[in-house]
Each structure stands twice: as C-alpha cells, then as structure tokens.
Design a protein around this motif. Structure first.
Motif, PDB file in Angstrom:
ATOM      1  N   ASP A  18       0.815  -1.219   0.000  1.00 22.23           N
ATOM      2  CA  ASP A  18       0.000   0.000   0.000  1.00 22.23           C
ATOM      3  C   ASP A  18       0.847   1.266   0.000  1.00 22.23           C
ATOM      4  O   ASP A  18       0.300   2.371  -0.066  1.00 22.23           O
ATOM      5  CB  ASP A  18      -0.918   0.029   1.233  1.00 22.23           C
ATOM      6  N   ALA A  19       2.154   1.129   0.097  1.00 17.72           N
ATOM      7  CA  ALA A  19       3.025   2.302   0.207  1.00 17.72           C
ATOM      8  C   ALA A  19       2.930   3.169  -1.041  1.00 17.72           C
ATOM      9  O   ALA A  19       2.875   2.664  -2.170  1.00 17.72           O
ATOM     10  CB  ALA A  19       4.461   1.855   0.423  1.00 17.72           C
ATOM     11  N   ARG A  20       2.954   4.492  -0.830  1.00 15.65           N
ATOM     12  CA  ARG A  20       2.932   5.433  -1.952  1.00 15.65           C
ATOM     13  C   ARG A  20       4.113   6.403  -1.902  1.00 15.65           C
ATOM     14  O   ARG A  20       4.234   7.263  -2.765  1.00 15.65           O
ATOM     15  CB  ARG A  20       1.602   6.187  -1.979  1.00 15.65           C
ATOM     16  N   THR A  21       4.960   6.260  -0.893  1.00 17.47           N
ATOM     17  CA  THR A  21       6.239   6.966  -0.865  1.00 17.47           C
ATOM     18  C   THR A  21       7.294   5.974  -0.406  1.00 17.47           C
ATOM     19  O   THR A  21       6.975   4.944   0.210  1.00 17.47           O
ATOM     20  CB  THR A  21       6.240   8.176   0.089  1.00 17.47           C
ATOM     21  N   PHE A  22       8.567   6.299  -0.679  1.00 17.41           N
ATOM     22  CA  PHE A  22       9.609   5.360  -0.288  1.00 17.41           C
ATOM     23  C   PHE A  22       9.750   5.294   1.229  1.00 17.41           C
ATOM     24  O   PHE A  22      10.087   4.242   1.780  1.00 17.41           O
ATOM     25  CB  PHE A  22      10.947   5.729  -0.930  1.00 17.41           C
ATOM     26  N   CYS A 232       6.449   3.637  -6.576  1.00 16.07           N
ATOM     27  CA  CYS A 232       5.777   2.631  -5.745  1.00 16.07           C
ATOM     28  C   CYS A 232       4.728   1.867  -6.548  1.00 16.07           C
ATOM     29  O   CYS A 232       4.608   0.643  -6.410  1.00 16.07           O
ATOM     30  CB  CYS A 232       5.151   3.299  -4.525  1.00 16.07           C
ATOM     31  N   PHE A 233       3.966   2.563  -7.377  1.00 19.65           N
ATOM     32  CA  PHE A 233       2.980   1.891  -8.232  1.00 19.65           C
ATOM     33  C   PHE A 233       3.658   0.854  -9.111  1.00 19.65           C
ATOM     34  O   PHE A 233       3.192  -0.287  -9.240  1.00 19.65           O
ATOM     35  CB  PHE A 233       2.275   2.934  -9.100  1.00 19.65           C
ATOM     36  N   LEU A 266      15.625  -4.558  -7.241  1.00 18.28           N
ATOM     37  CA  LEU A 266      15.825  -4.003  -5.908  1.00 18.28           C
ATOM     38  C   LEU A 266      14.525  -3.599  -5.232  1.00 18.28           C
ATOM     39  O   LEU A 266      14.151  -4.164  -4.193  1.00 18.28           O
ATOM     40  CB  LEU A 266      16.790  -2.809  -5.954  1.00 18.28           C
ATOM     41  N   ILE A 267      13.822  -2.612  -5.784  1.00 16.54           N
ATOM     42  CA  ILE A 267      12.662  -2.077  -5.066  1.00 16.54           C
ATOM     43  C   ILE A 267      11.520  -3.091  -4.979  1.00 16.54           C
ATOM     44  O   ILE A 267      10.987  -3.312  -3.884  1.00 16.54           O
ATOM     45  CB  ILE A 267      12.219  -0.735  -5.679  1.00 16.54           C
TER      46      ILE A 267
END
Length: 527
Positions: A18-22, A232-233, A266-267
C-alpha cells in the motif's frame, strides 16, 4: 485513492503493497520482514556484506538524519556512486525517505562524463564508494575536478560543478576536500527521530524521488525524473510480474543505477520481502552491449521464464511491454509485443502524431501514470506530444491478427540509415551477419559518402579463434539481403574494441569515427 501522505504516527501501519512513498515502503518492510536478509553482496558463495530489513531502515535513518543536519531537505539533490549491494540500498533509502532526490551514477562512468553529470544534475552532495573492480572513484573525481586541490571538505566551490558543496567517501586517507563517513554520521546526532518522522510525513507521492541518468549515442546525459507515487505503483506491479515473494533469492543481474536493476529487482524485491542477491559484476559489457543484436549464446542466456520482455526505457521505469513469443522471424532485438503493463497507454504514430494503420511503421509513443514526469532541464515539448505521449524514438510495425494487435520493434529512429535513398535498419544487417559461421557479434554503422549519403560499414567480432573471410561473408550477405543493405567495408575488431557509453550502450558515433579512421584511403576495406 488519496494522494496525501499519512501522518508520522500512521507511517508504521502501512503494508508494503500500500506504500505510496519510499519512506512508507521502508518502514513497512522493516515492520513486516524484520530480521530477514534484505540485500546481500556475495562472491563465490561467500557473503561479503548483508543488511536485514530492520537494519536497512535503521542505517538509512542515521544517514538521513545526517543529510538533514547538513542542509539536505526536500528537493535537494544527492548523487552517489555505489556498486550493487547493501550500501547502494542504504543510500537510496536515506536520500529518498527525506524527500531529497537520489541521483545514482553509473560505476562505469569516466572522468569527463562524471563532470557532465554532476553539472547537469545540480547535485549538492556526492557519496562515493572508494573502489570497485579496480576503479578508484576518489582518484577519478580528483582528476576530473582539479579545482578540488586545496579546498576544504564541506565547503567546496567548483566552477565546473557549481552546486556541489561536499563529497563523502567510505575510506581512510582521503584528500582534504573529501570527507569520511563521519561527515554524515556525526552530524546525525543533532537531528532526532521525531524530526525525521515529521520530515517523512511531508514527503508526498507527487514529490520527485529519483533521477536516473542515461545517455544516447548522439546526446549528452539526460536526467529522467520519477516521483515517489509512480515508483511505488511500478514496484507493486513488477513484484507480481517478476514473481518476487518473501524469502525468495532475487539475483540482481543488472546494475541498480540503471532502471532495470532498480525497478525489476531491488525495489520490488524489497517490497516482497525477498533477499536481493548482488555481486560486484553485473550483466554489462562482460556479456553484451545494450541496444545491440544479441549473439546466439546471449540469446540462449535470455531464454528464461515468461514474461518475454519487449520495450522499456528509463522514462517508463523499465519494461512496459512483453509478448507470448520469445522472438519473431526477422525480429532479433525484442519479443513481439502483445501485452502492455498496467498504467500505460501506447500508440504507434506517424510524424504528425497520428496512429498508423496495420502493416505500417511508426514511432512508439507512451503515456500514463508510471511515465517520467519530465527530463531535467529539458523543455517538455522536446520529447512529449501536446496530448501527453512520450516520443520514445522506437520505430515499430503494427500487425493485426485474429488474436489481436501485435507490435514489432523495427529499430531506433535515430539509428536508421539512409543509403542511396533507401532506409536501412542496422539491426537487420547485424542479425544476418551474426547468423554466419565464425561471427560472434557485429555492429553496422554509416560513414559519410558523397554518392550514397552514407556508406554502410560493419565492425565484426569473430567467434573464438575463427578467422573471418570477409569476401565470403559479403557474398553470403548478397544472397540474403538487398544489395543496398550489404556493407561496403568490413573491419575485424575484438569485444574490447567496441566503444561503450557509461549506460553500456554502443556509442555508434564513436564507432563510426573509428571505422572511418580505419578505412581511410590506403587502408584495406577488409581488415
């Protein structure tokens, strides 16, 4: 869905997906995966360095607080040169979580290229891994910026990199102009955890997170801007497509300073709770040059499980298309594309930005949420259409089938050569050359010619100890290709001779210059 960041108190309640920022992603994965290994650096089965999810959050927090203490805040630009491994992940996290802009720089970059990137990117601080694979980056920047001589760390004044104020490296015995790790870690004591959390709460999905530097064979480096929300998306969708799951060992085979390593491994690997496994050597010029027609053994190495990727680029946060088939006859560079990732719209357009009909060739144009918001210091109209599509420069053929539309990559618009009034795709000629016995790889370029516009020439790498017979090669090409597509001159080269940009793409401009020099009057055209 809200575009607002949660309050500092709510930050730890986020789920990774659900994250929208790092910052949200970082705290969420630390809470979810704790002491599991997040990123490792391995060589020959030995673990040289490792960081857990909890350590990734904690170590990056110290550096983040140090950055804040040194005046780095939202929008400030921090460059870093790190090979794949825990240190790269920690630095990316530290810069991004406070709203600063992370500018990862190629480990293959040379001195003059580095100066151009530092100046173009407006970085305020630079963090250097001291050495990697025999390269000394402290020595490299000293040679590139002789103005550093006699200056004091933290107070730099450089005409060639006017915004750069400090440089930090992870080693002892540094020049006075370059600080050690304590420059950031000791400063961190003046910034508390409560302030860090409030800073993170003011980082929003619309804020720029990263700037990826890329270069083309005919252009200076360009900085591709991406914001937290699109990163993030894209991580959410790539995690599912790549099959990253908790505990999986994800081999990061591409450099993390490129969008491929960053956004395929990575991400999304971190989001999934996988272990991202790194080595100092990555899939780079030790295998094949990007943008070229792969040799047969390279193709074999790429025949992994689906998806079979089509086109992708830094501006699209990696591959956005794939196909059900690995390769189509006569299309050597990428899979025929019949699937496109969530969030993207594509069209194949003519010079007037109008969609082309089936059977016609046009430019691939892309728009959508994961697309780069802009290119640093470049007017938007130079690369974007009025209705928001990005002009990729990739020329594609539209095929209509009973199963639906399929797109075939033909070649880069800038790579197409005009020979005797006809267009020639270097990739097509390279494919035919590489199908011949004794040829490992080939690179076709044009050099100026008064009669033909461009004289088609080929640089050829032999397979193993094979001896290249260019008379026989030319005869076979004349049997396979139209006469205007057959190179007029050939030069034998080694893999090491192929000039590469720091993006690991073939520098076709430099290659054409090298070929022109070797083929001047008096030199043999079949060397």
């Amino acid at each position: 869905m809200s575009t607002e960041a949660p309050s500092a108190a709510d930050a730890d309640s986020q789920l990774p997906a659900d994250a929208r920022t790092f910052a949200q992603l970082l705290r969420a994965v630390a809470a979810a995966y704790g002491d599991a290994a997040a990123v490792t650096l391995e060589e020959g089965g030995d673990v040289l360095a490792s960081v857990t999810y909890r350590e990734l959050e904690a170590r990056s927090a110290v550096i983040a607080r140090g950055l804040l203490a040194r005046g780095i805040g939202k929008g400030a630009r921090v460059g870093f040169i790190h090979g794949n491994g825990p240190a790269f992940a920690v630095m990316l996290a530290a810069v991004s979580r406070i709203g600063a802009v992370a500018v990862p720089i190629s480990t293959m970059i040379r001195g003059n290229e580095l100066v151009r990137v530092l100046r173009q990117s407006d970085v305020q601080g630079l963090v250097l891994q001291r050495t990697l694979l025999g390269k000394d980056y402290v020595a490299r920047i000293g040679e590139a910026l002789p103005e550093l001589e006699g200056q004091q760390g933290g107070r730099l004044r450089l005409t060639r990199a006017p915004y750069l104020r400090w440089i930090v490296s992870d080693a002892e015995g540094l020049p006075e102009a370059i600080g050690g790790p304590a420059f950031l870690t000791e400063a961190a004591a003046s910034v508390g955890e409560d302030l860090l959390r409030e800073v993170e709460a003011e980082v929003h999905p619309t804020d720029q997170m990263v700037e990826i530097y890329t270069s083309g064979s005919m252009a200076l480096p360009k900085g591709v801007r991406h914001a937290h929300g699109p990163v993030c998306f894209r991580s959410h969708t790539m995690r599912e497509m790549m099959g990253h799951v908790p505990g999986k060992r994800v081999a990061c085979i591409l450099p993390m300073f490129w969008v491929g390593g960053l956004m395929m491994y990575l991400i999304p690997g971190l989001e999934a709770g996988a272990t991202v496994v790194c080595s100092e050597r990555t899939l780079s010029n030790s295998r094949f040059a990007m943008g070229s027609v792969p040799a047969e053994e390279d193709l074999a190495a790429m025949r992994g499980p689906r998806p079979w990727w089509g086109l992708g680029m830094s501006e699209t946060l990696g591959p956005y298309s794939w196909g059900d088939d690995f390769r189509a006859p006569g299309r050597p560079v990428c899979a025929p594309m019949d699937h496109f990732a969530p969030g993207y719209e594509i069209r194949i357009a003519d010079a007037g930005d109008r969609p082309v009909a089936a059977g016609e060739v046009g430019e691939m144009q892309v728009r959508g949420y994961p697309l780069a918001s802009a290119l640093h210091k470049i007017e938007r109209a130079e690369h974007f259409t009025p209705d928001g599509y990005y002009r990729t420069g990739d020329m594609c053929l539209v095929e209509e089938r009973a199963q639906g539309r399929r797109i075939h990559f033909v070649g880069r618009g800038g790579d197409m050569l005009k020979v005797s009034g006809s267009n020639v795709s270097p990739a097509e000629v390279e494919m035919e050359l590489q199908a011949l016995d004794g040829v490992h790889s080939a690179y076709v370029v044009g050099i100026p010619d008064r009669e033909r516009g461009a004289l088609l020439v080929a640089a050829v790498v032999a397979r193993g100890d094979a001896v290249l017979d260019f008379t026989a090669i030319e005869a076979e090409l004349r049997r396979r290709l139209s006469s205007y597509k057959v190179p007029r001159a050939y030069v034998a080269i080694t893999r090491e001779d192929v000039p590469l940009l720091h993006s690991n793409k073939v520098s076709r401009r430099e290659l054409a210059g090298m070929m022109e020099a070797r083929l001047r009057p008096g030199a043999s055209s079949r060397q």
